[in-house]
Motif scaffolding. Structure first.
Motif, PDB file in Angstrom:
ATOM      1  N   LEU A  14     -23.892  41.022  -2.985  1.00  0.00           N
ATOM      2  CA  LEU A  14     -23.914  40.059  -1.889  1.00  0.00           C
ATOM      3  C   LEU A  14     -24.448  40.762  -0.654  1.00  0.00           C
ATOM      4  O   LEU A  14     -24.020  41.865  -0.345  1.00  0.00           O
ATOM      5  N   LEU A  16     -24.483  39.859   3.272  1.00  0.00           N
ATOM      6  CA  LEU A  16     -23.932  38.895   4.214  1.00  0.00           C
ATOM      7  C   LEU A  16     -24.543  39.090   5.591  1.00  0.00           C
ATOM      8  O   LEU A  16     -24.679  40.215   6.063  1.00  0.00           O
ATOM      9  N   GLN A  17     -24.871  37.973   6.230  1.00  0.00           N
ATOM     10  CA  GLN A  17     -25.409  37.992   7.584  1.00  0.00           C
ATOM     11  C   GLN A  17     -24.673  36.950   8.407  1.00  0.00           C
ATOM     12  O   GLN A  17     -24.656  35.781   8.045  1.00  0.00           O
ATOM     13  N   ARG A  18     -24.043  37.394   9.497  1.00  0.00           N
ATOM     14  CA  ARG A  18     -23.447  36.427  10.429  1.00  0.00           C
ATOM     15  C   ARG A  18     -24.577  35.641  11.065  1.00  0.00           C
ATOM     16  O   ARG A  18     -25.598  36.223  11.451  1.00  0.00           O
ATOM     17  N   VAL A  38     -21.812  32.299   7.766  1.00  0.00           N
ATOM     18  CA  VAL A  38     -22.366  33.416   7.000  1.00  0.00           C
ATOM     19  C   VAL A  38     -23.478  32.919   6.095  1.00  0.00           C
ATOM     20  O   VAL A  38     -23.299  31.942   5.366  1.00  0.00           O
ATOM     21  N   ALA A  40     -25.265  34.120   2.844  1.00  0.00           N
ATOM     22  CA  ALA A  40     -24.992  35.073   1.773  1.00  0.00           C
ATOM     23  C   ALA A  40     -26.112  35.039   0.741  1.00  0.00           C
ATOM     24  O   ALA A  40     -26.353  34.000   0.119  1.00  0.00           O
ATOM     25  N   CYS A  56     -15.862  38.553  -6.003  1.00  0.00           N
ATOM     26  CA  CYS A  56     -16.833  38.471  -4.909  1.00  0.00           C
ATOM     27  C   CYS A  56     -16.556  37.275  -4.012  1.00  0.00           C
ATOM     28  O   CYS A  56     -16.754  37.352  -2.803  1.00  0.00           O
ATOM     29  N   LEU A  60     -16.011  37.730  -0.076  1.00  0.00           N
ATOM     30  CA  LEU A  60     -16.854  37.022   0.887  1.00  0.00           C
ATOM     31  C   LEU A  60     -15.987  36.236   1.868  1.00  0.00           C
ATOM     32  O   LEU A  60     -16.162  36.321   3.080  1.00  0.00           O
ATOM     33  N   VAL A  85     -20.473  28.650   5.049  1.00  0.00           N
ATOM     34  CA  VAL A  85     -21.173  29.647   4.246  1.00  0.00           C
ATOM     35  C   VAL A  85     -22.381  28.976   3.607  1.00  0.00           C
ATOM     36  O   VAL A  85     -22.258  27.898   3.017  1.00  0.00           O
ATOM     37  N   CYS A  87     -25.159  29.907   0.784  1.00  0.00           N
ATOM     38  CA  CYS A  87     -25.532  30.883  -0.249  1.00  0.00           C
ATOM     39  C   CYS A  87     -26.953  30.633  -0.714  1.00  0.00           C
ATOM     40  O   CYS A  87     -27.395  29.490  -0.825  1.00  0.00           O
TER      41      CYS A  87
END
Length: 127
Positions: A14, A16-18, A38, A40, A56, A60, A85, A87
């Motif tokens: 994964l 992850l990016q804010r 997020v 993802a 995961c 997350l 979120v 994805c």
């Protein structure tokens, strides 16, 4: 932030990016979008299974990526902030370069089983 869930010799990946907002666009049409939360990128290894998905998913949703109300850094997760979120399936997270410097994705799960597991992962996140 890059998370690897290591289980023996394979791992679901994964990235992850804010984000303040994010969207996925295909052929000039927005497929999905979120406000704060997020983004993802989700990479499935050829040997990943439902247990990897569960772990995961927990990581997350529990990742402490935001400050709390008192300014304490890295105290709140996406659920605590009531954020969203988004994805994106990303087989290229398992890319390597061959001896001829050509991309190789043989470690990534093949498309049919990956679609099934990815759909299960999304369902777990919604629960």
């Amino acid at each position: 932030i890059l998370f690897f869930f290591a289980h023996e010799s394979f791992a679901m990946r994964l990235v992850l990016q804010r984000v303040k907002s994010a969207s996925v666009t295909v052929d000039n049409s927005v497929i999905s979008s979120i406000g704060p939360g997020v983004l993802a990128l989700v990479g499935l290894h050829e040997h990943d299974n439902e247990e990897n998905l569960k772990d995961c998913c927990k990581k997350l949703l529990a990742a402490k990526l935001w400050a709390n109300d008192n300014g304490g850094q890295w105290r709140h997760g996406v659920k605590q902030k009531d954020y969203e979120v988004l994805c994106v399936s990303q087989f290229t997270l398992y890319g390597t370069l061959s001896k001829k410097n050509q991309p190789d994705y043989k470690l990534a799960m093949k498309s049919v089983p990956a679609k099934e597991l990815y759909t299960k992962f999304l369902s777990m996140l919604r629960e």
